[in-house]
Design a protein around this motif. Structure first.
Motif, mmCIF file in Angstrom:
data_model
loop_
_atom_site.group_PDB
_atom_site.id
_atom_site.type_symbol
_atom_site.label_atom_id
_atom_site.label_comp_id
_atom_site.label_asym_id
_atom_site.label_seq_id
_atom_site.Cartn_x
_atom_site.Cartn_y
_atom_site.Cartn_z
ATOM 1 N N SER A 333 -58.435 49.592 -41.226
ATOM 2 C CA SER A 333 -59.356 49.115 -40.185
ATOM 3 C C SER A 333 -59.490 47.592 -40.259
ATOM 4 C CB SER A 333 -60.724 49.768 -40.370
ATOM 5 O OG SER A 333 -61.286 49.333 -41.598
ATOM 6 N N LYS A 334 -60.213 47.028 -39.263
ATOM 7 C CA LYS A 334 -60.423 45.568 -39.241
ATOM 8 C C LYS A 334 -61.219 45.138 -40.484
ATOM 9 C CE LYS A 334 -62.823 43.835 -35.722
ATOM 10 N NZ LYS A 334 -63.964 43.075 -35.724
ATOM 11 N N GLU A 335 -62.216 45.982 -40.863
ATOM 12 C CA GLU A 335 -63.072 45.671 -42.018
ATOM 13 C C GLU A 335 -62.290 45.718 -43.333
ATOM 14 O OE1 GLU A 335 -63.864 48.381 -39.984
ATOM 15 O OE2 GLU A 335 -65.188 47.271 -38.631
ATOM 16 N N TRP A 336 -61.253 46.529 -43.348
ATOM 17 C CA TRP A 336 -60.413 46.690 -44.549
ATOM 18 C C TRP A 336 -59.856 45.333 -44.990
ATOM 19 C CZ3 TRP A 336 -59.372 50.486 -47.949
ATOM 20 C CH2 TRP A 336 -58.197 50.446 -48.694
ATOM 21 N N LEU A 337 -59.573 44.427 -43.977
ATOM 22 C CA LEU A 337 -59.024 43.106 -44.278
ATOM 23 C C LEU A 337 -60.022 42.245 -45.054
ATOM 24 C CD1 LEU A 337 -57.262 42.388 -40.848
ATOM 25 C CD2 LEU A 337 -56.206 43.145 -43.005
ATOM 26 N N SER A 338 -61.316 42.316 -44.659
ATOM 27 C CA SER A 338 -62.314 41.500 -45.357
ATOM 28 C C SER A 338 -62.842 42.210 -46.609
ATOM 29 C CB SER A 338 -63.477 41.153 -44.423
ATOM 30 O OG SER A 338 -64.256 42.305 -44.146
ATOM 31 N N HIS A 339 -62.843 43.523 -46.602
ATOM 32 C CA HIS A 339 -63.382 44.276 -47.741
ATOM 33 C C HIS A 339 -62.369 45.294 -48.264
ATOM 34 C CE1 HIS A 339 -67.110 42.371 -46.605
ATOM 35 N NE2 HIS A 339 -67.632 42.784 -47.749
ATOM 36 N N ASN A 340 -61.377 44.784 -48.972
ATOM 37 C CA ASN A 340 -60.434 45.682 -49.630
ATOM 38 C C ASN A 340 -61.134 46.318 -50.850
ATOM 39 O OD1 ASN A 340 -60.521 43.792 -51.630
ATOM 40 N ND2 ASN A 340 -58.574 42.828 -51.085
ATOM 41 N N PRO A 341 -60.524 47.306 -51.499
ATOM 42 C CA PRO A 341 -61.186 47.990 -52.621
ATOM 43 C C PRO A 341 -61.671 47.026 -53.712
ATOM 44 C CG PRO A 341 -59.260 49.226 -51.945
ATOM 45 C CD PRO A 341 -59.255 47.975 -51.137
ATOM 46 N N GLU A 342 -60.918 45.965 -53.962
ATOM 47 C CA GLU A 342 -61.313 45.001 -54.995
ATOM 48 C C GLU A 342 -62.632 44.317 -54.624
ATOM 49 O OE1 GLU A 342 -61.192 43.929 -58.503
ATOM 50 O OE2 GLU A 342 -59.623 45.245 -57.727
ATOM 51 N N ARG A 343 -62.738 43.916 -53.351
ATOM 52 C CA ARG A 343 -63.942 43.247 -52.854
ATOM 53 C C ARG A 343 -65.143 44.206 -52.870
ATOM 54 N NH1 ARG A 343 -65.387 39.395 -48.745
ATOM 55 N NH2 ARG A 343 -67.571 38.965 -49.243
ATOM 56 N N VAL A 344 -64.909 45.449 -52.469
ATOM 57 C CA VAL A 344 -65.983 46.458 -52.475
ATOM 58 C C VAL A 344 -66.477 46.672 -53.905
ATOM 59 C CG1 VAL A 344 -66.502 48.902 -52.047
ATOM 60 C CG2 VAL A 344 -65.173 47.619 -50.380
ATOM 61 N N ARG A 345 -65.532 46.660 -54.827
ATOM 62 C CA ARG A 345 -65.898 46.814 -56.231
ATOM 63 C C ARG A 345 -66.787 45.647 -56.697
ATOM 64 N NH1 ARG A 345 -64.023 49.141 -61.141
ATOM 65 N NH2 ARG A 345 -64.587 47.739 -62.821
ATOM 66 N N GLY A 346 -66.449 44.427 -56.228
ATOM 67 C CA GLY A 346 -67.255 43.248 -56.574
ATOM 68 C C GLY A 346 -68.685 43.384 -56.070
ATOM 69 N N VAL A 347 -68.813 43.811 -54.804
ATOM 70 C CA VAL A 347 -70.152 44.017 -54.217
ATOM 71 C C VAL A 347 -70.900 45.078 -55.025
ATOM 72 C CG1 VAL A 347 -71.371 44.884 -52.169
ATOM 73 C CG2 VAL A 347 -69.437 43.320 -51.891
ATOM 74 N N SER A 348 -70.199 46.170 -55.360
ATOM 75 C CA SER A 348 -70.826 47.266 -56.097
ATOM 76 C C SER A 348 -71.280 46.810 -57.481
ATOM 77 C CB SER A 348 -69.849 48.432 -56.247
ATOM 78 O OG SER A 348 -69.381 48.819 -54.982
#
Ligand SMILES: [Zn+2]
Length: 468
Positions: A333-348
């Motif tokens: 998705s479009k959001e996948w570009l800004s929030h890949n799994p690595e980035r989501v992990r950082g937020v988490s």
């Protein structure tokens, strides 16, 4: 960091009116716990507790350990098997008979899988006794599996044949000490239920087969409850039945679940099992005993029964399996570009720092849409659900925060940047509750010191008075 894709959580859908292992699905906690992959029946009234429910129970147990620390209760473990001979001596073998699961060993010795341990604890006291009055009062407890051969197990964990129970036993030199400790312990139980935000009522009850002088049932109103309580509309007094004992008004009857039962047993067990203590200036006398039970698995199911809707679980926030779930974008998705799994992990990780270790889990099933995962998450009732959705591509990114906590249903999510989001989450309930618990114990401590001081003064005045 934990990922939902790795959690053993066998989801199922139960069609209306269906049976599972020949057991009717009769209440919502049973249905929701089964559907959300939290428990699994093995046969009638017997359940496997799956990992997410086990986490909730562990949290509940930890809360209990903390509470009981404040009354100096000591944890121990008694065997699940109790000699049938012991129950014969107390007279309960015949009294409870049909509900006991009996076991015979290779030497033909009879045991029972204990539903409760008054006999075992009393025999322990007899075995080490007579106790000196200086060793008393003594509070000992265990959290273990108990057994009851229910005629008709039903409602899932609400009426099971094997269940987890907290049983705390008080050992005292006399009635006055038993009464004072009873007040302290029931006060702590009160705070425990309050900390779970559950309106559990302490109701005077007849002691029944347990024997003794004082007893209270702890009743949680819920439609599926097999007990009832009578609530007074004018003064809010709650009793087991009949018109209000306090103001005489007519009462409203509510279904409720008995989540605990507390007793001053007196010498009911210590006399027949010869458990005694030695007072300072007389011969050994029978111990005065008390017991305090909370059904752990029943309380878990009862709180779900009380808080949930027909389709979504709601937990008391302090015992939700995870406090927060983070949903990342759908793959591609479009959001996948800004929030890949690595980035989501950082937020988490930042959310973990705000909430404490092991409180955050990531829904990494990227092949599912956000909507589908949000629906499943709502059904599981995580107190906080954080979604990296459409606005996560903004500069700076914004996140959707859903709070599905008990009683605060909201029409839509809050849309927050990262730091206000973290700030919001930091003010989570468990910490507030700890503060409130602590101030309660400080007050209790001060009150006890005050009473002690007062007693000393009285003593001084009296001894002055008697001086020739
Ligand atoms: Zn009343």
């Amino acid at each position: 960091m934990r990922y939902l894709s790795q959690i053993f959580q066998p989801l199922i859908t139960i069609p209306k009116g269906a049976k599972l292992k020949n057991t009717d699905i009769t209440c919502k906690s049973q249905k929701l716990l089964l559907e959300c992959g939290l428990i699994r029946p093995t046969s009638a009234g017997l359940f496997t507790i799956l990992p997410l429910a086990r986490r909730a129970i562990d949290k509940l147990e930890n809360l209990i350990h903390k509470c009981l620390e404040h009354v100096n209760a000591q944890r121990m473990s008694l065997p699940s098997l109790t000699s049938a001979r012991l129950w014969e001596r107390s007279g309960r073998l015949d009294q409870v008979g049909a509900e006991l699961l009996m076991v015979q060993d290779r030497h033909n010795k009879q045991y029972l899988l204990a539903p409760t341990h008054e006999e075992a604890v009393t025999e322990l006291m007899a075995d080490v006794g007579p106790l000196s009055y200086k060793q008393l009062p003594l509070l000992i407890y265990q959290i273990s599996n108990k057994y009851r051969d229910e005629l008709r197990p039903k409602h899932g964990l609400l009426r099971a044949r094997e269940f987890q129970m907290l049983d705390l036993y008080g050992v005292h030199a006399d009635e006055a000490s038993a009464a004072s400790v009873y007040d302290d312990v029931t006060g702590v139980y009160r705070r425990l239920f309050d900390s779970l935000h559950l309106p559990v009522h302490r109701v005077s009850a007849p002691p029944g087969e347990m024997g003794g002088s004082v007893s209270h049932e702890w009743q949680l109103p819920a439609a599926a409850g097999e007990d009832t309580v009578a609530v007074c509309p004018s003064c809010s007094h709650v009793s087991l039945r009949g018109p209000c004992q306090r103001c005489g008004s007519e009462t409203t009857t509510l279904n409720s679940i008995e989540v605990g039962h507390t007793f001053v047993l007196g010498t009911r067990y210590s006399e027949c099992l010869q458990a005694r203590c030695t007072p300072p200036d007389s011969n050994p006398t029978p111990l005065v005993m008390s017991c305090y039970g909370i059904g752990i698995t029943r309380l878990l199911a009862g709180s779900i029964e009380h808080l949930s809707s027909e389709t979504s679980i709601r937990w008391p926030a302090p015992i939700a399996p995870y406090t927060a779930l983070v949903i990342g974008p759908k793959e591609g998705s479009k959001e996948w570009l800004s929030h890949n799994p690595e980035r989501v992990r950082g937020v988490s990780q930042l959310i973990t720092d705000a909430l404490g270790d092991e409180e955050v889990i990531i829904d990494d099933r990227h092949h599912l849409t956000i909507g589908k995962r949000l629906m499943l998450a709502d059904r599981m009732g995580y107190p906080y659900i954080i979604v990296c959705g459409r606005s996560s591509t903004d500069t700076p990114p914004k996140y959707e925060l859903y709070r599905s906590n008990s009683g605060h249903e909201e029409p839509g999510p809050l849309l927050l940047e990262l730091s206000p989001l973290l700030e919001h989450i930091k003010q989570s309930q468990p910490k507030l509750f700890n503060k409130c618990i602590n101030s309660f114990y400080v007050l209790l401590f001060l009150w006890k010191r005050f009473v002690l001081l007062f007693q000393c003064m009285i003593h001084l005045v009296l001894s002055d008075h008697h001086r020739p």
